[in-house]
Scaffold this motif. Structure first.
Motif, mmCIF file in Angstrom:
data_model
loop_
_atom_site.group_PDB
_atom_site.id
_atom_site.type_symbol
_atom_site.label_atom_id
_atom_site.label_comp_id
_atom_site.label_asym_id
_atom_site.label_seq_id
_atom_site.Cartn_x
_atom_site.Cartn_y
_atom_site.Cartn_z
ATOM 1 N N LEU A 90 0.817 -1.216 0.000
ATOM 2 C CA LEU A 90 0.000 0.000 0.000
ATOM 3 C C LEU A 90 0.850 1.265 0.000
ATOM 4 O O LEU A 90 0.342 2.371 0.145
ATOM 5 N N GLU A 91 2.167 1.072 -0.126
ATOM 6 C CA GLU A 91 3.015 2.252 -0.290
ATOM 7 C C GLU A 91 4.170 1.923 -1.208
ATOM 8 O O GLU A 91 4.444 0.754 -1.469
ATOM 9 N N MET A 92 4.840 2.972 -1.669
ATOM 10 C CA MET A 92 5.995 2.750 -2.537
ATOM 11 C C MET A 92 7.188 2.466 -1.631
ATOM 12 O O MET A 92 7.277 3.031 -0.545
ATOM 13 N N ASP A 93 8.077 1.571 -2.066
ATOM 14 C CA ASP A 93 9.268 1.358 -1.241
ATOM 15 C C ASP A 93 10.523 1.417 -2.110
ATOM 16 O O ASP A 93 10.454 1.440 -3.329
ATOM 17 N N GLU A 94 11.660 1.457 -1.439
ATOM 18 C CA GLU A 94 12.943 1.666 -2.118
ATOM 19 C C GLU A 94 13.366 0.473 -2.974
ATOM 20 O O GLU A 94 14.118 0.629 -3.919
ATOM 21 N N SER A 95 12.875 -0.704 -2.607
ATOM 22 C CA SER A 95 13.391 -1.880 -3.305
ATOM 23 C C SER A 95 12.657 -2.157 -4.627
ATOM 24 O O SER A 95 12.983 -3.111 -5.318
ATOM 25 N N HIS A 96 11.647 -1.358 -4.939
ATOM 26 C CA HIS A 96 10.936 -1.569 -6.205
ATOM 27 C C HIS A 96 11.031 -0.317 -7.071
ATOM 28 O O HIS A 96 11.333 0.761 -6.579
ATOM 29 N N SER A 97 10.720 -0.491 -8.366
ATOM 30 C CA SER A 97 10.717 0.703 -9.221
ATOM 31 C C SER A 97 9.292 0.976 -9.699
ATOM 32 O O SER A 97 8.486 0.046 -9.867
ATOM 33 N N TYR A 98 9.009 2.261 -9.905
ATOM 34 C CA TYR A 98 7.654 2.709 -10.229
ATOM 35 C C TYR A 98 7.704 3.661 -11.430
ATOM 36 O O TYR A 98 7.577 4.878 -11.277
ATOM 37 N N PRO A 99 7.893 3.103 -12.615
ATOM 38 C CA PRO A 99 8.055 3.965 -13.792
ATOM 39 C C PRO A 99 6.859 4.894 -14.026
ATOM 40 O O PRO A 99 7.009 5.966 -14.617
ATOM 41 N N ALA A 100 5.682 4.499 -13.553
ATOM 42 C CA ALA A 100 4.496 5.333 -13.803
ATOM 43 C C ALA A 100 4.520 6.618 -12.977
ATOM 44 O O ALA A 100 3.724 7.521 -13.231
ATOM 45 N N ALA A 101 5.434 6.717 -12.011
ATOM 46 C CA ALA A 101 5.480 7.931 -11.197
ATOM 47 C C ALA A 101 5.807 9.149 -12.068
ATOM 48 O O ALA A 101 5.302 10.243 -11.834
ATOM 49 N N GLU A 102 6.640 8.934 -13.069
ATOM 50 C CA GLU A 102 6.896 10.019 -14.020
ATOM 51 C C GLU A 102 6.164 9.759 -15.338
ATOM 52 O O GLU A 102 5.746 10.667 -16.030
ATOM 53 N N ALA A 103 6.036 8.461 -15.648
ATOM 54 C CA ALA A 103 5.432 8.030 -16.921
ATOM 55 C C ALA A 103 6.043 8.828 -18.076
ATOM 56 O O ALA A 103 7.271 8.962 -18.139
ATOM 57 N N VAL A 104 5.220 9.419 -18.946
ATOM 58 C CA VAL A 104 5.807 10.234 -20.020
ATOM 59 C C VAL A 104 5.512 11.710 -19.765
ATOM 60 O O VAL A 104 5.547 12.537 -20.670
ATOM 61 N N ASP A 105 5.232 12.003 -18.509
ATOM 62 C CA ASP A 105 5.090 13.374 -18.032
ATOM 63 C C ASP A 105 4.094 14.210 -18.848
ATOM 64 O O ASP A 105 4.327 15.377 -19.145
ATOM 65 N N PHE A 106 2.973 13.604 -19.146
ATOM 66 C CA PHE A 106 1.880 14.344 -19.800
ATOM 67 C C PHE A 106 1.471 15.525 -18.914
ATOM 68 O O PHE A 106 0.976 16.538 -19.402
ATOM 69 N N TYR A 107 1.696 15.361 -17.617
ATOM 70 C CA TYR A 107 1.334 16.424 -16.682
ATOM 71 C C TYR A 107 1.929 17.765 -17.123
ATOM 72 O O TYR A 107 1.294 18.807 -16.984
ATOM 73 N N HIS A 108 3.147 17.699 -17.673
ATOM 74 C CA HIS A 108 3.760 18.946 -18.149
ATOM 75 C C HIS A 108 3.802 19.053 -19.672
ATOM 76 O O HIS A 108 4.262 20.055 -20.199
ATOM 77 N N HIS A 109 3.368 18.000 -20.359
ATOM 78 C CA HIS A 109 3.489 18.017 -21.828
ATOM 79 C C HIS A 109 2.130 17.977 -22.524
ATOM 80 O O HIS A 109 2.059 17.740 -23.720
ATOM 81 N N PHE A 110 1.040 18.164 -21.777
ATOM 82 C CA PHE A 110 -0.264 17.891 -22.399
ATOM 83 C C PHE A 110 -0.578 18.819 -23.570
ATOM 84 O O PHE A 110 -1.216 18.413 -24.531
#
Ligand code: BG6
Length: 474
Positions: A52-72
């Motif tokens: 239920l939380e992000m941890d250091e031992s895994h990777s989460y590529p969707a956290a940045e994804a392709v940054d549509f947040y700034h590229h929409f």
């Protein structure tokens, strides 16, 4: 002949696979954020491994994804250049309600989507909005167990009320839940459900499904009340089940598989639990707890249209056979020897799309909308970032041809087609970046590196021509 003049051509994306910026704009954490890439992903999305939380031992590529947040703005401008009439996107629930249960929505999140809608309007692109594309706020999972709890209906409807009111002038087409049947296959990713030791899984899943079905019907009601112009659709992961052989046992098993899928749409489009579901759920002791009034709610608020994703057909054998297995959109099935397979092992079956369109239309007689279809592949850009993706063009051409036959020759009423996905994004099943679907290449690599630069692929120009000729030139 051909596609109707107002046919809605476009592309489809989901917030959690595209936007990134998960810690920006006051956004809260959701189930979709904590599903890691890599070996633990399938256990997490299936609700078998609690995370239920992000941890250091895994990777989460969707956290940045392709940054549509700034590229929409740039991305929507490219969609417009392809001639899009419609853009299917989803709302990240936790941008609007970071915990899910706040009284007041988060203005920054609301403004973000409003800016997107304004940008679409600039190019006369109509938004088609998925209210929940798998998202569920982590807080609601911790406190209530996600869609296991009936309380979720209230929170979901509050979200709907805010969206329908705030975006009244921008959006008139909505989908209540993405791939609602995924709750049976990926319950954590699809509905924020993880299983406690000894919990009766089937019971939990069908109870949660009932909550979503009631929530969906009430959302239809609310959408119509707030704006009579609103049209609301359901959305399911489609793909007809073929019997592995003509052995009656295989045919029967394929029918059961189709019913398992159609169950959701039967309720959303016809307004009641189909008799086969009542019998089987009762027999297995997993019929959900239903409140007085639920049956009336379901019956009075059926959807205006039916949408679905189609990636592949499935091939089903009776239990006990020794046939080889194949992958495919989180459903495994027997390997169909007559089909080719994608690099991710998903069958490629354009005729299956025509079959599915016919089956769904025969069953419901409501307008259909294909809101996902595409090929996830490894792209290799040249030194200028250009990708010559003839394989993707080939896949889409054959599927659009099959869809054209369904419209022209079989009389299926089809509103539109949004391919998955117009721009590269993170894969839902694997969490990978390298499984690309876009007409637009994004320089974002599996290890997280890259400039995020957008480059038109060969398929970009091909799809542009398809839209320009309304599907005449494929
Ligand atoms: C559908 C989902 O299941 O398939 C999308 O609605 C998903 O979210 C798409 O991305 C393709 O699947 P994948 O696993 O290749 O991303």
């Amino acid at each position: 002949m051909g596609f109707p003049k107002n046919f809605l051509w476009g592309g489809a994306t989901a917030a959690n696979q595209l936007e990134g910026g998960i810690f920006e704009g006051g956004r809260g954490l959701a189930n979709v954020d904590v599903c890691p890439a890599g070996k633990d992903r399938s256990a997490v999305i299936a609700g078998h491994k609690k995370m239920l939380e992000m941890d250091e031992s895994h990777s989460y590529p969707a956290a940045e994804a392709v940054d549509f947040y700034h590229h929409f703005r740039e991305d929507i401008q490219l969609f417009a250049e392809m001639g899009f009439k419609v853009y299917r996107l989803s709302i990240a629930w936790t941008r609007i309600f970071p915990n899910g249960n706040e009284k007041e929505p988060n203005e920054e999140g609301l403004r973000f989507y409003e800016d997107i809608f304004k940008e679409c309007r600039k190019y006369q692109i109509e938004p088609l909005v998925t209210i929940s594309h798998f998202d569920c706020p982590i807080y609601l999972i911790q406190k209530y167990g996600g869609w296991k709890s009936r309380e979720m209906i209230r929170f979901y409807l509050h979200l709907c009320q805010v969206l329908f009111t705030r975006y009244r002038d921008y959006v008139t087409r909505w989908l209540t839940f993405n791939e609602i049947n995924m709750i049976l296959h990926a319950p954590f990713m699809g509905a924020g459900i993880y299983f406690e030791e000894g919990e009766a899984k089937e019971q939990v899943k069908y109870q949660a499904a009932h909550h979503e079905l009631v929530a969906s019907a009430l959302a239809v009601k609310m959408a119509h009340e707030i704006n009579p112009k609103n049209k609301v659709g359901c959305m399911f992961a489609a793909g007809s089940a073929y019997p592995y052989t003509c052995r009656p046992e295989d045919v029967w098993e394929a029918l059961l598989t189709d019913q398992e899928n159609y169950f959701f749409v039967d309720v959303q489009a016809r307004g009641y639990y189909p008799s086969y579901a009542v019998k089987r759920l009762q027999k297995n002791g997993v019929f959900p707890a239903v409140e007085p009034g639920d049956a009336d709610i379901l019956r009075a608020n059926t959807v205006d249209f039916i949408s679905f994703s189609y990636y592949n057909s499935r091939c089903i054998a009776a239990p006990g056979g020794e046939q080889e297995e194949a992958e495919g959109n989180l459903f495994r099935s027997a390997r169909n020897p007559y089909l080719k397979y994608s690099e991710w092992g998903w069958p490629i079956d354009p005729t299956g799309l025509r079959i599915t369109l016919n089956q769904v239309y025969d069953r419901y007689q409501k307008p259909l909308f294909i809101v996902e279809n595409g090929l996830g592949a490894l792209d290799e850009p040249d030194e200028n970032g250009y990708v010559q993706d003839d394989y993707r063009i080939g896949y889409l051409r054959e599927h659009i041809r099959a869809m054209k036959e369904a419209v022209e020759e079989d009389g299926v009423e089809l509103m539109g087609y949004t391919s998955w996905a117009p721009v590269d994004l993170i894969s839902a099943s694997t969490g990978e970046m390298k499984k690309r679907y876009g007409f637009i290449y994004v320089d974002k690599q599996e290890d997280g590196s890259g400039t995020l630069k957008r480059t038109r692929k060969k398929s970009f120009y091909w799809y542009q021509r398809v839209i320009e000729t309304n599907g005449e030139e494929l």
